[in-house]
Motif scaffolding. Structure first.
Motif, mmCIF file in Angstrom:
data_model
loop_
_atom_site.group_PDB
_atom_site.id
_atom_site.type_symbol
_atom_site.label_atom_id
_atom_site.label_comp_id
_atom_site.label_asym_id
_atom_site.label_seq_id
_atom_site.Cartn_x
_atom_site.Cartn_y
_atom_site.Cartn_z
ATOM 1 N N ARG A 84 -0.784 2.756 9.506
ATOM 2 C CA ARG A 84 0.207 1.822 8.982
ATOM 3 C C ARG A 84 1.034 2.488 7.880
ATOM 4 O O ARG A 84 0.503 3.219 7.053
ATOM 5 C CB ARG A 84 -0.480 0.579 8.424
ATOM 6 N N GLN A 85 2.333 2.218 7.877
ATOM 7 C CA GLN A 85 3.182 2.712 6.788
ATOM 8 C C GLN A 85 2.715 2.064 5.491
ATOM 9 O O GLN A 85 2.406 0.871 5.457
ATOM 10 C CB GLN A 85 4.643 2.349 7.032
ATOM 11 N N ARG A 86 2.683 2.881 4.420
ATOM 12 C CA ARG A 86 2.224 2.354 3.153
ATOM 13 C C ARG A 86 2.722 3.192 1.986
ATOM 14 O O ARG A 86 2.973 4.378 2.121
ATOM 15 C CB ARG A 86 0.716 2.238 3.109
ATOM 16 N N ILE A 87 2.847 2.513 0.866
ATOM 17 C CA ILE A 87 3.245 3.143 -0.388
ATOM 18 C C ILE A 87 2.155 2.828 -1.406
ATOM 19 O O ILE A 87 1.741 1.671 -1.532
ATOM 20 C CB ILE A 87 4.584 2.590 -0.913
ATOM 21 N N THR A 88 1.720 3.847 -2.122
ATOM 22 C CA THR A 88 0.830 3.629 -3.256
ATOM 23 C C THR A 88 1.556 4.093 -4.514
ATOM 24 O O THR A 88 2.270 5.090 -4.493
ATOM 25 C CB THR A 88 -0.500 4.391 -3.124
ATOM 26 N N TYR A 89 1.374 3.329 -5.576
ATOM 27 C CA TYR A 89 1.940 3.687 -6.870
ATOM 28 C C TYR A 89 0.848 3.570 -7.932
ATOM 29 O O TYR A 89 0.090 2.594 -7.951
ATOM 30 C CB TYR A 89 3.067 2.734 -7.284
ATOM 31 N N ASP A 90 0.802 4.545 -8.829
ATOM 32 C CA ASP A 90 0.012 4.444 -10.050
ATOM 33 C C ASP A 90 0.962 3.919 -11.115
ATOM 34 O O ASP A 90 2.023 4.511 -11.346
ATOM 35 C CB ASP A 90 -0.528 5.812 -10.465
ATOM 36 N N CYS A 91 0.580 2.812 -11.744
ATOM 37 C CA CYS A 91 1.517 2.112 -12.622
ATOM 38 C C CYS A 91 0.992 1.900 -14.035
ATOM 39 O O CYS A 91 -0.203 1.718 -14.252
ATOM 40 C CB CYS A 91 1.827 0.729 -12.042
ATOM 41 N N GLN A 92 1.937 1.874 -14.955
ATOM 42 C CA GLN A 92 1.716 1.351 -16.298
ATOM 43 C C GLN A 92 2.123 -0.120 -16.229
ATOM 44 O O GLN A 92 3.160 -0.450 -15.635
ATOM 45 C CB GLN A 92 2.600 2.069 -17.316
ATOM 46 N N ALA A 93 1.318 -0.991 -16.825
ATOM 47 C CA ALA A 93 1.596 -2.429 -16.785
ATOM 48 C C ALA A 93 1.904 -2.927 -18.194
ATOM 49 O O ALA A 93 1.234 -2.550 -19.152
ATOM 50 C CB ALA A 93 0.399 -3.175 -16.226
ATOM 51 N N SER A 133 5.297 -0.400 -13.855
ATOM 52 C CA SER A 133 6.207 0.745 -13.827
ATOM 53 C C SER A 133 5.526 1.917 -13.141
ATOM 54 O O SER A 133 4.602 2.514 -13.716
ATOM 55 C CB SER A 133 6.604 1.156 -15.244
ATOM 56 N N PRO A 134 5.956 2.270 -11.929
ATOM 57 C CA PRO A 134 5.332 3.400 -11.240
ATOM 58 C C PRO A 134 5.506 4.711 -12.007
ATOM 59 O O PRO A 134 6.599 5.019 -12.495
ATOM 60 C CB PRO A 134 6.065 3.448 -9.901
ATOM 61 N N GLN A 135 4.420 5.456 -12.123
ATOM 62 C CA GLN A 135 4.419 6.769 -12.768
ATOM 63 C C GLN A 135 4.328 7.875 -11.723
ATOM 64 O O GLN A 135 4.753 8.998 -11.957
ATOM 65 C CB GLN A 135 3.236 6.882 -13.735
ATOM 66 N N ALA A 136 3.715 7.552 -10.599
ATOM 67 C CA ALA A 136 3.560 8.476 -9.482
ATOM 68 C C ALA A 136 3.388 7.629 -8.232
ATOM 69 O O ALA A 136 2.984 6.472 -8.310
ATOM 70 C CB ALA A 136 2.351 9.384 -9.693
ATOM 71 N N GLY A 137 3.691 8.211 -7.085
ATOM 72 C CA GLY A 137 3.544 7.462 -5.855
ATOM 73 C C GLY A 137 3.506 8.348 -4.643
ATOM 74 O O GLY A 137 3.781 9.554 -4.711
ATOM 75 N N ARG A 138 3.164 7.712 -3.535
ATOM 76 C CA ARG A 138 3.052 8.420 -2.270
ATOM 77 C C ARG A 138 3.388 7.465 -1.132
ATOM 78 O O ARG A 138 2.990 6.297 -1.160
ATOM 79 C CB ARG A 138 1.621 8.910 -2.136
#
Length: 170
Positions: A84-93, A133-138
């Motif tokens: 499945r297509q997907r996006i992951t983000y590491d975020c500051q909240a 706020s995404p800091q990194a993603g894939r």
């Protein structure tokens, strides 16, 4: 493998096709908590969630200021459930202060996207809006096609794709 412009278009389109995100937070004692939340996203790829102050994930976000989120293609729309297509983000909240122009503008966006339920949620004092706020993603397009999100421009991907045994994992 699709062309890079096709991959980029799929990445930019996915947030418009899904209405909720999977949310991963951790308590102050290190206990993981999985949840989900409807969201809105702005042009700068800032992601907003409207959450109850009674939920564990809200307390975790307030305590740690960290979240990992997953936007994932619906199973019914995916040609292959394993890819499945997907996006992951590491975020500051960060919590948006209530009774501000920004809070009202984001709540208005929720109302446009999700309808009348938002007016009721706005009236409840325990409901809060967080900016993730995404800091990194894939972005994973499918088997063997994982792309890093450009940290300097979240609307873009870094080319070429990552390949290898973990490239299709989340």
């Amino acid at each position: 493998m699709p062309s890079f412009p096709a991959v980029l278009a799929a990445y930019q389109d996915l947030p418009t096709r899904v209405l909720s995100l999977m949310l991963s937070t951790v308590s102050d004692t290190g206990q993981p908590q999985a949840s989900y939340a409807p969201y809105v996203i702005d042009d700068a790829y800032q992601i907003y969630i409207f959450t109850s102050g009674l939920s564990a994930h809200t307390a975790n976000l307030q305590t740690t200021g960290l979240a990992s989120i997953l936007l994932i293609e619906d199973e019914a729309d995916a040609p292959q459930v394993f890819a499945r297509q997907r996006i992951t983000y590491d975020c500051q909240a960060r919590l948006l202060p209530r009774d501000t122009a920004l809070w009202d503008a984001i709540a208005d966006r929720f109302e446009r996207r999700f309808g009348e339920i938002t007016a009721m949620l706005r009236s409840l004092d325990d409901f809060q809006i967080f900016c993730l706020s995404p800091q990194a993603g894939r972005f994973v397009m499918g088997f063997g096609a994982a792309y890093q999100v450009d940290a300097n421009d979240l609307s873009q991907l870094v080319s070429p794709p990552q390949t290898g045994p973990d490239s299709a994992s989340v």
